[in-house]
Design an enzyme around this catalytic site. Structure first.
Site, PDB file in Angstrom:
ATOM      1  N   ASP A  97      33.052  30.296  39.337  1.00 17.75           N
ATOM      2  CA  ASP A  97      34.183  29.373  39.324  1.00 17.75           C
ATOM      3  C   ASP A  97      35.397  30.086  38.723  1.00 17.75           C
ATOM      4  O   ASP A  97      36.076  30.842  39.410  1.00 17.75           O
ATOM      5  CB  ASP A  97      33.771  28.128  38.535  1.00 17.75           C
ATOM      6  CG  ASP A  97      34.782  27.004  38.575  1.00 17.75           C
ATOM      7  OD1 ASP A  97      35.539  26.914  39.556  1.00 17.75           O
ATOM      8  OD2 ASP A  97      34.824  26.206  37.627  1.00 17.75           O
ATOM      9  N   ASP A 153      24.574  20.730  37.533  1.00 19.47           N
ATOM     10  CA  ASP A 153      24.640  19.420  36.885  1.00 19.47           C
ATOM     11  C   ASP A 153      26.058  18.942  36.674  1.00 19.47           C
ATOM     12  O   ASP A 153      27.015  19.698  36.720  1.00 19.47           O
ATOM     13  CB  ASP A 153      23.980  19.502  35.505  1.00 19.47           C
ATOM     14  CG  ASP A 153      24.882  20.200  34.484  1.00 19.47           C
ATOM     15  OD1 ASP A 153      25.337  21.322  34.782  1.00 19.47           O
ATOM     16  OD2 ASP A 153      25.160  19.616  33.419  1.00 19.47           O
TER      17      ASP A 153
HETATM   18  P1  IMP Z   1      32.825  29.884  35.374  1.00 18.33           P
HETATM   19  O1  IMP Z   1      32.506  30.502  34.056  1.00 18.33           O
HETATM   20  O2  IMP Z   1      34.008  28.998  35.310  1.00 18.33           O
HETATM   21  O3  IMP Z   1      32.901  30.880  36.509  1.00 18.33           O
HETATM   22  O4  IMP Z   1      31.682  28.866  35.707  1.00 18.33           O
HETATM   23  C1  IMP Z   1      30.431  29.252  36.013  1.00 18.33           C
HETATM   24  C2  IMP Z   1      29.430  28.322  35.395  1.00 18.33           C
HETATM   25  O5  IMP Z   1      29.919  26.990  35.269  1.00 18.33           O
HETATM   26  C3  IMP Z   1      28.218  28.292  36.227  1.00 18.33           C
HETATM   27  O6  IMP Z   1      27.185  28.941  35.517  1.00 18.33           O
HETATM   28  C4  IMP Z   1      27.942  26.829  36.436  1.00 18.33           C
HETATM   29  O7  IMP Z   1      26.831  26.467  35.656  1.00 18.33           O
HETATM   30  C5  IMP Z   1      29.132  26.064  35.943  1.00 18.33           C
HETATM   31  N1  IMP Z   1      29.907  25.457  37.050  1.00 18.33           N
HETATM   32  C6  IMP Z   1      31.041  25.917  37.603  1.00 18.33           C
HETATM   33  N2  IMP Z   1      31.466  25.131  38.591  1.00 18.33           N
HETATM   34  C7  IMP Z   1      30.549  24.150  38.669  1.00 18.33           C
HETATM   35  C8  IMP Z   1      30.411  23.012  39.547  1.00 18.33           C
HETATM   36  O8  IMP Z   1      31.189  22.749  40.474  1.00 18.33           O
HETATM   37  N3  IMP Z   1      29.331  22.224  39.323  1.00 18.33           N
HETATM   38  C9  IMP Z   1      28.422  22.477  38.343  1.00 18.33           C
HETATM   39  N4  IMP Z   1      28.506  23.514  37.523  1.00 18.33           N
HETATM   40  C10 IMP Z   1      29.566  24.347  37.692  1.00 18.33           C
HETATM   41 MG    MG Z   2      26.736  22.547  33.760  1.00 17.00          MG
END
Ligand code: IMP
Ligand code: MG
Length: 171
Positions: A97, A153
């Site tokens: 994300d 989740d």
């Molecule tokens: P980042 O650190 O923002 O790249 O997010 C990655 C982490 O956030 C992943 O390990 C997911 O567990 C959680 N995450 C990101 N986007 C979503 C979503 O749309 N639904 C659920 N979990 C998400």
């Molecule tokens: Mg989560």
């Protein structure tokens, strides 16, 4: 809640990813590292579709709390049991994300001097990136939206669902 990727669509994509990984790592035995809790289902399906032997470990991090927005910091809650020095590592997460989680984990694991370090995500939310990080293996690409199911989740709900649903188009 709207269906985004059905169980059949996910299965087909996971099989395709496994074919590519099996080809790229042929003759080797990589350590697949799943990022808990989100990647438990993806890792289970992915490794069963591989045609190469692998070792499996998990790391648990907290990056989101129970909400939908990234905190910007990543805390290791449970570390690996494996020593990855000199090993081929494939880091597996379900969603990429903002990039905080994968970026921080990639840097953390790189310090331990694996032989190679690759990253694999089922879903790449390309429009959301805040950190310059790309995954080597990507299942699906979507622009935005909060998704649940297939390990993912919202406040710990929906992880058990076998398909991926869009919880809301905006956040
Ligand atoms: P980042 O650190 O923002 O790249 O997010 C990655 C982490 O956030 C992943 O390990 C997911 O567990 C959680 N995450 C990101 N986007 C979503 C979503 O749309 N639904 C659920 N979990 C998400
Ligand atoms: Mg989560």
């Amino acid at each position: 809640m709207t269906l985004l990727y059905s169980r059949e669509t996910i299965a087909a994509r996971v099989q395709a990813l496994a074919r590519v990984l099996s080809r790229d790592f042929v003759g080797r035995e990589p350590i697949v590292i799943g990022v808990l809790k989100g990647a438990f289902m993806f890792v289970a399906d992915l490794v069963r579709a591989l045609t190469i032997p692998v070792k499996i470990d998990f790391i648990q991090v907290a990056s989101y709390g129970s909400g939908r927005t990234s905190s910007g910091t990543v805390q290791v809650l449970t570390d690996l049991r494996c020593d990855i020095r000199g090993q081929d590592v494939v880091l597996v997460d379900t969603v990429l994300d903002t990039g905080f989680t994968l970026g921080a984990l990639r840097d953390l694991l790189a310090e331990r001097q694996p032989r190679t370090l690759s990253t694999c995500v089922l879903l790449d939310k390309r429009g959301q990136r805040q950190v310059a990080v790309q995954a080597d293996y990507v299942g699906f690409t979507l622009a935005d939206g909060f998704v649940v199911g297939y390990g993912l989740d919202h406040a710990e709900a929906y992880r058990h669902l076998d398909s991926i649903y869009l919880l809301s188009p905006a956040r």
